[in-house]
Design an enzyme around this catalytic site. Structure first.
Site, PDB file in Angstrom:
ATOM      1  N   ASP A  81      41.708  27.035 -11.022  1.00 29.05           N
ATOM      2  CA  ASP A  81      43.007  27.524 -10.555  1.00 29.05           C
ATOM      3  C   ASP A  81      42.768  28.758  -9.672  1.00 29.05           C
ATOM      4  O   ASP A  81      42.241  29.772 -10.147  1.00 29.05           O
ATOM      5  CB  ASP A  81      43.822  27.888 -11.803  1.00 29.05           C
ATOM      6  N   ASP A  94      51.216  26.697  -3.748  1.00 29.03           N
ATOM      7  CA  ASP A  94      52.186  27.709  -3.296  1.00 29.03           C
ATOM      8  C   ASP A  94      53.036  28.192  -4.487  1.00 29.03           C
ATOM      9  O   ASP A  94      53.176  29.408  -4.730  1.00 29.03           O
ATOM     10  CB  ASP A  94      53.067  27.058  -2.216  1.00 29.03           C
TER      11      ASP A  94
HETATM   12  N1  AR6 Z   1      44.764  26.352  -7.570  1.00 32.32           N
HETATM   13  C1  AR6 Z   1      44.036  25.717  -6.625  1.00 32.32           C
HETATM   14  N2  AR6 Z   1      44.423  24.566  -6.039  1.00 32.32           N
HETATM   15  C2  AR6 Z   1      45.615  24.035  -6.440  1.00 32.32           C
HETATM   16  C3  AR6 Z   1      46.439  24.641  -7.407  1.00 32.32           C
HETATM   17  C4  AR6 Z   1      45.975  25.864  -7.987  1.00 32.32           C
HETATM   18  N3  AR6 Z   1      46.672  26.520  -8.912  1.00 32.32           N
HETATM   19  N4  AR6 Z   1      47.549  23.862  -7.582  1.00 32.32           N
HETATM   20  C5  AR6 Z   1      47.414  22.808  -6.737  1.00 32.32           C
HETATM   21  N5  AR6 Z   1      46.239  22.902  -6.062  1.00 32.32           N
HETATM   22  P1  AR6 Z   1      49.597  21.376  -2.197  1.00 32.32           P
HETATM   23  P2  AR6 Z   1      49.757  21.013   0.733  1.00 32.32           P
HETATM   24  C6  AR6 Z   1      45.652  21.998  -5.055  1.00 32.32           C
HETATM   25  O1  AR6 Z   1      50.525  20.230  -2.414  1.00 32.32           O
HETATM   26  O2  AR6 Z   1      49.300  19.611   0.624  1.00 32.32           O
HETATM   27  C7  AR6 Z   1      54.063  23.266  -1.117  1.00 32.32           C
HETATM   28  O3  AR6 Z   1      55.331  22.915  -1.610  1.00 32.32           O
HETATM   29  C8  AR6 Z   1      46.063  20.535  -5.084  1.00 32.32           C
HETATM   30  O4  AR6 Z   1      45.270  19.818  -6.026  1.00 32.32           O
HETATM   31  O5  AR6 Z   1      49.758  22.586  -3.008  1.00 32.32           O
HETATM   32  O6  AR6 Z   1      49.128  21.892   1.775  1.00 32.32           O
HETATM   33  C9  AR6 Z   1      54.162  24.166   0.102  1.00 32.32           C
HETATM   34  O7  AR6 Z   1      55.266  25.043   0.024  1.00 32.32           O
HETATM   35  C10 AR6 Z   1      45.762  20.100  -3.655  1.00 32.32           C
HETATM   36  O8  AR6 Z   1      44.421  19.612  -3.557  1.00 32.32           O
HETATM   37  O9  AR6 Z   1      49.623  21.859  -0.627  1.00 32.32           O
HETATM   38  C11 AR6 Z   1      54.304  23.187   1.220  1.00 32.32           C
HETATM   39  O10 AR6 Z   1      55.635  22.759   1.363  1.00 32.32           O
HETATM   40  C12 AR6 Z   1      45.852  21.392  -2.845  1.00 32.32           C
HETATM   41  O11 AR6 Z   1      46.070  22.433  -3.791  1.00 32.32           O
HETATM   42  C13 AR6 Z   1      53.443  22.021   0.773  1.00 32.32           C
HETATM   43  O12 AR6 Z   1      53.423  22.083  -0.650  1.00 32.32           O
HETATM   44  C14 AR6 Z   1      46.969  21.411  -1.838  1.00 32.32           C
HETATM   45  O13 AR6 Z   1      48.129  20.791  -2.373  1.00 32.32           O
HETATM   46  C15 AR6 Z   1      52.029  22.150   1.263  1.00 32.32           C
HETATM   47  O14 AR6 Z   1      51.317  20.974   0.958  1.00 32.32           O
END
Ligand code: AR6
Length: 170
Positions: A9, A33
């Site tokens: 995380d 996020d």
């Molecule tokens: N620590 C590290 N990585 C994480 C965590 C964490 N705590 N939680 C999730 N991931 P995403 P995107 C990973 O969907 O595709 C949001 O609503 C997850 O496994 O968070 O860039 C924003 O506001 C995945 O591999 O981001 C935007 O609207 C990675 O983070 C949208 O989502 C990215 O997944 C951005 O979408």
């Protein structure tokens, strides 16, 4: 430049800057996020609102920097990844994803920071194929040795396996 791979995380990570996979509103969302805003507390949202009032929304591939609130990191760099369009060639999106990594490192450097942690930008809600996204992330970091330490923080097993394989093939 040292490159590390970590499974976990990103909000728990004590490094100069952690990168947030935000959206152009900068006002929070789900995925990483949501986790960053939840763990960091309201100071991060306040800082983002302040940035928005000054410069408007954040474009895809661009970056802004805020306080890290209650997080162990010193700063949060917010970047907006591209949304992957299924069935198209996505060359533009690949370039924009590389910009996210490069601009984050440049902004960290400009702020006197030397270590950074990246999540796997765009590979969640924005549905970028994980293998392609990992190749872009790693090549961009290796070709731009701007900082002393870069950490790839993979939350899901699939990304972790992909990064492990790519980084051990070097
Ligand atoms: N620590 C590290 N990585 C994480 C965590 C964490 N705590 N939680 C999730 N991931 P995403 P995107 C990973 O969907 O595709 C949001 O609503 C997850 O496994 O968070 O860039 C924003 O506001 C995945 O591999 O981001 C935007 O609207 C990675 O983070 C949208 O989502 C990215 O997944 C951005 O979408």
């Amino acid at each position: 430049m040292k490159i590390n791979l970590i499974k976990g995380d990103i909000t728990k990570f004590k490094v100069d800057a952690i990168v947030n996979a935000a959206n152009s509103s900068l006002l929070g969302g789900s995925g990483v996020d949501g986790a960053i805003h939840r763990a960091g507390g309201p100071a991060i949202l306040e800082a983002c609102q302040h940035i928005r009032n000054k410069q408007g929304s954040c474009k895809v591939g661009e970056v802004v920097i805020s306080t890290a609130g209650n997080l162990p990191a010193k700063k949060v760099i917010h970047t907006v990844g591209p949304v992957y369009q299924i069935g198209k060639n996505n060359e533009k999106e690949k370039e924009l994803l590389a910009n996210c990594y490069q601009n984050s490192m440049l902004l960290a450097k400009e702020n006197g920071l030397t270590s950074i942690a990246f999540p796997n930008i765009s590979t969640g809600i924005y549905r970028f194929p994980k293998q392609v996204a990992a190749e872009i992330a790693i090549i961009t970091v290796q070709n731009n040795p701007i900082l002393e330490e870069v950490n790839f923080v993979c939350f899901d097993e699939e990304n972790h396996t992909i990064y492990k394989k790519l980084l051990s093939n070097e």
